[in-house]
Design a protein around this motif. Structure first.
Motif, PDB file in Angstrom:
ATOM      1  N   SER A 171       0.842  -1.108  -0.025  1.00  0.00           N
ATOM      2  CA  SER A 171      -0.064   0.161  -0.085  1.00  0.00           C
ATOM      3  C   SER A 171       0.995   1.102   0.173  1.00  0.00           C
ATOM      4  N   PHE A 172       1.939   0.980   0.740  1.00  0.00           N
ATOM      5  CA  PHE A 172       2.843   2.397   0.885  1.00  0.00           C
ATOM      6  C   PHE A 172       3.572   2.567  -0.479  1.00  0.00           C
ATOM      7  N   THR A 173       4.054   1.776  -1.240  1.00  0.00           N
ATOM      8  CA  THR A 173       4.472   1.869  -2.619  1.00  0.00           C
ATOM      9  C   THR A 173       3.524   2.149  -3.671  1.00  0.00           C
ATOM     10  N   ALA A 174       2.298   1.837  -3.301  1.00  0.00           N
ATOM     11  CA  ALA A 174       1.416   2.255  -4.433  1.00  0.00           C
ATOM     12  C   ALA A 174       0.807   3.523  -3.923  1.00  0.00           C
ATOM     13  N   PHE A 175       0.754   4.155  -2.785  1.00  0.00           N
ATOM     14  CA  PHE A 175       0.519   5.573  -2.173  1.00  0.00           C
ATOM     15  C   PHE A 175       1.446   6.456  -2.905  1.00  0.00           C
ATOM     16  N   LEU A 176       3.164   6.170  -2.942  1.00  0.00           N
ATOM     17  CA  LEU A 176       3.906   6.793  -3.548  1.00  0.00           C
ATOM     18  C   LEU A 176       3.653   7.067  -5.027  1.00  0.00           C
ATOM     19  N   ALA A 177       3.338   5.717  -5.841  1.00  0.00           N
ATOM     20  CA  ALA A 177       3.357   6.055  -6.976  1.00  0.00           C
ATOM     21  C   ALA A 177       2.193   6.861  -7.398  1.00  0.00           C
ATOM     22  N   GLY A 178       0.953   6.774  -6.532  1.00  0.00           N
ATOM     23  CA  GLY A 178      -0.243   7.278  -6.921  1.00  0.00           C
ATOM     24  C   GLY A 178       0.010   8.911  -6.828  1.00  0.00           C
ATOM     25  N   LEU A 179       0.833   9.326  -5.843  1.00  0.00           N
ATOM     26  CA  LEU A 179       1.077  10.939  -5.702  1.00  0.00           C
ATOM     27  C   LEU A 179       1.627  11.178  -6.754  1.00  0.00           C
ATOM     28  N   TYR A 180       2.752  10.255  -7.558  1.00  0.00           N
ATOM     29  CA  TYR A 180       3.482  10.700  -8.446  1.00  0.00           C
ATOM     30  C   TYR A 180       2.719  10.843  -9.745  1.00  0.00           C
ATOM     31  N   LEU A 181       1.559  10.072 -10.038  1.00  0.00           N
ATOM     32  CA  LEU A 181       0.685  10.136 -11.225  1.00  0.00           C
ATOM     33  C   LEU A 181      -0.128  11.295 -10.980  1.00  0.00           C
ATOM     34  N   VAL A 182      -0.548  11.473  -9.835  1.00  0.00           N
ATOM     35  CA  VAL A 182      -1.559  12.665  -9.512  1.00  0.00           C
ATOM     36  C   VAL A 182      -0.721  13.888 -10.050  1.00  0.00           C
ATOM     37  N   GLY A 183       0.414  13.947  -9.514  1.00  0.00           N
ATOM     38  CA  GLY A 183       1.256  15.275  -9.930  1.00  0.00           C
ATOM     39  C   GLY A 183       1.345  15.287 -11.189  1.00  0.00           C
ATOM     40  N   LYS A 184       1.692  14.368 -11.842  1.00  0.00           N
ATOM     41  CA  LYS A 184       2.085  14.391 -13.412  1.00  0.00           C
ATOM     42  C   LYS A 184       0.711  14.577 -14.057  1.00  0.00           C
TER      43      LYS A 184
END
Length: 346
Positions: free
Chosen positions: A54-67
């Motif tokens: 979940s933590f890894t997905a959370f970080l990847a999700g933040l990156y995609l939202v910013g992108k």
């Protein structure tokens, strides 16, 4: 021949060591048994691994939202005004940030029921909650698994009058219940990882080609199936055999009639207890075969091997029949000999 001369004494020595060990000779204990070791592994690994995913997905999700936000700006300033890639990045990022909720919705929507972990249990894997309670969320997730099984002690088969039934009983009581649960627990984690990967792949593919990746829906479908392993096996058992089966939504259904053999007066009467324990042991191999089928379907969806959906379905059916070997034996006995010899008893 020389290798055989070396391995045979080594095997005999290892067997003698196992037989003479205090843990094996101790009647009724669970310490230093395979069942207890597997139980401890579930306690130590399931919760932390799920939160790490979940933590890894959370970080990847933040990156995609910013992108996605940046792409929205680019689309607003461009002439064509295409917002597809930006919207996909935002949606995928949101789903990854809320991966536990997305997994819970997917499981409930597809099969109408929860797997080993329900939507309520998955809330403990939300990274914002998990980081605010000092690690208690990991224990909560592990406890959800541990509450489904109880480790039973082993008997001393060295002094037993019937060592073979004793060995079968030890394996059936100590290893199989927690083994079945461990199989589906780790398959759940594999499905969660696949779901997160499919969501991320959708965003990457949209940015490059502007369409859904080939086989993407099948990947999501198999990921959800993997997270619903026990429920899916039970549903398949009901469809194939017309019975509820030996494995339910919370693992092995200990004490179920499908795991008992009774043939008073028949030719197998003296083997009743052994046959019942063998039924239980075979459920573990059936669960493994069933899971193998899910992974073959996963490989077929990803196009990474020569596996096909047909191979996966074959293993799924074989797993159902093996996990419910009493029913399978009943069919074979009736077909070949015209009598179930007690294997068709309720």
């Amino acid at each position: 021949m020389q290798h055989r001369q070396v391995y045979e004494p080594a095997f005999v020595a290892l067997l003698a060591l196992l037989i003479s060990s205090p843990a094996w000779a101790q009647a009724g204990g669970t310490a230093n048994t395979l069942g207890q070791s597997t139980f401890d592994a579930l306690r130590d690994l399931i919760g932390p691994i799920m939160i790490a995913i979940s933590f890894t997905a959370f970080l990847a999700g933040l990156y995609l939202v910013g992108k996605g936000i940046l792409k929205l700006k680019e689309a607003a300033n461009s002439r064509d005004g295409s917002y597809g890639a930006a919207a996909t990045s935002l949606i995928a990022g949101t789903l990854l940030i809320a991966l536990p909720e997305a997994a819970g919705m997917g499981m409930t929507s597809l099969l109408g029921a929860n797997g080993i972990f329900g939507s309520g249990d998955l809330r403990a894997a939300r990274i914002l909650d998990a980081t605010s309670d000092g690690g208690g969320a990991a224990s909560q997730l592990s406890q959800r698994i541990l509450s489904m099984v109880q480790i039973k002690g082993v008997d001393n088969c060295i002094t037993s009058a019937d060592p073979v039934p004793c060995l079968a009983k030890n394996v059936a009581n100590n290893v199989v219940p927690v083994g079945v649960l461990a199989v589906f627990a780790f398959v759940f984690l594999a499905g969660l990882v696949q779901l997160a990967g499919a969501i991320g792949e959708l965003a990457r593919h949209e940015q490059n080609r502007g369409s859904i990746p080939p086989g993407w829906w099948m990947k999501v479908f198999t990921a959800v199936l993997m997270m619903n392993g026990p429920f899916l096996l039970r549903a398949a058992t009901q469809s194939i055999t017309g019975q509820t089966g030996a494995i339910g939504g919370s693992g092995l259904m200990e004490g179920a009639s499908i795991l008992r053999y009774s043939n008073v007066g028949g030719i197998f009467t003296q083997y009743e207890s052994v046959i019942g324990h063998i039924f239980t042991i075979l459920t573990l191999f059936g669960a493994i075969a069933f899971v193998r089928g899910l992974f073959l379907m996963k490989s077929a969806a990803e196009g990474r091997s020569n596996s096909t959906l047909g191979h996966g379905i074959t293993f799924l059916v074989a797993g159902v029949l093996l996990a419910n070997s009493k029913v399978s034996t009943c069919i074979i006995m009736n077909t070949m000999m015209g009598s179930g010899f007690g294997f068709c008893s309720a």
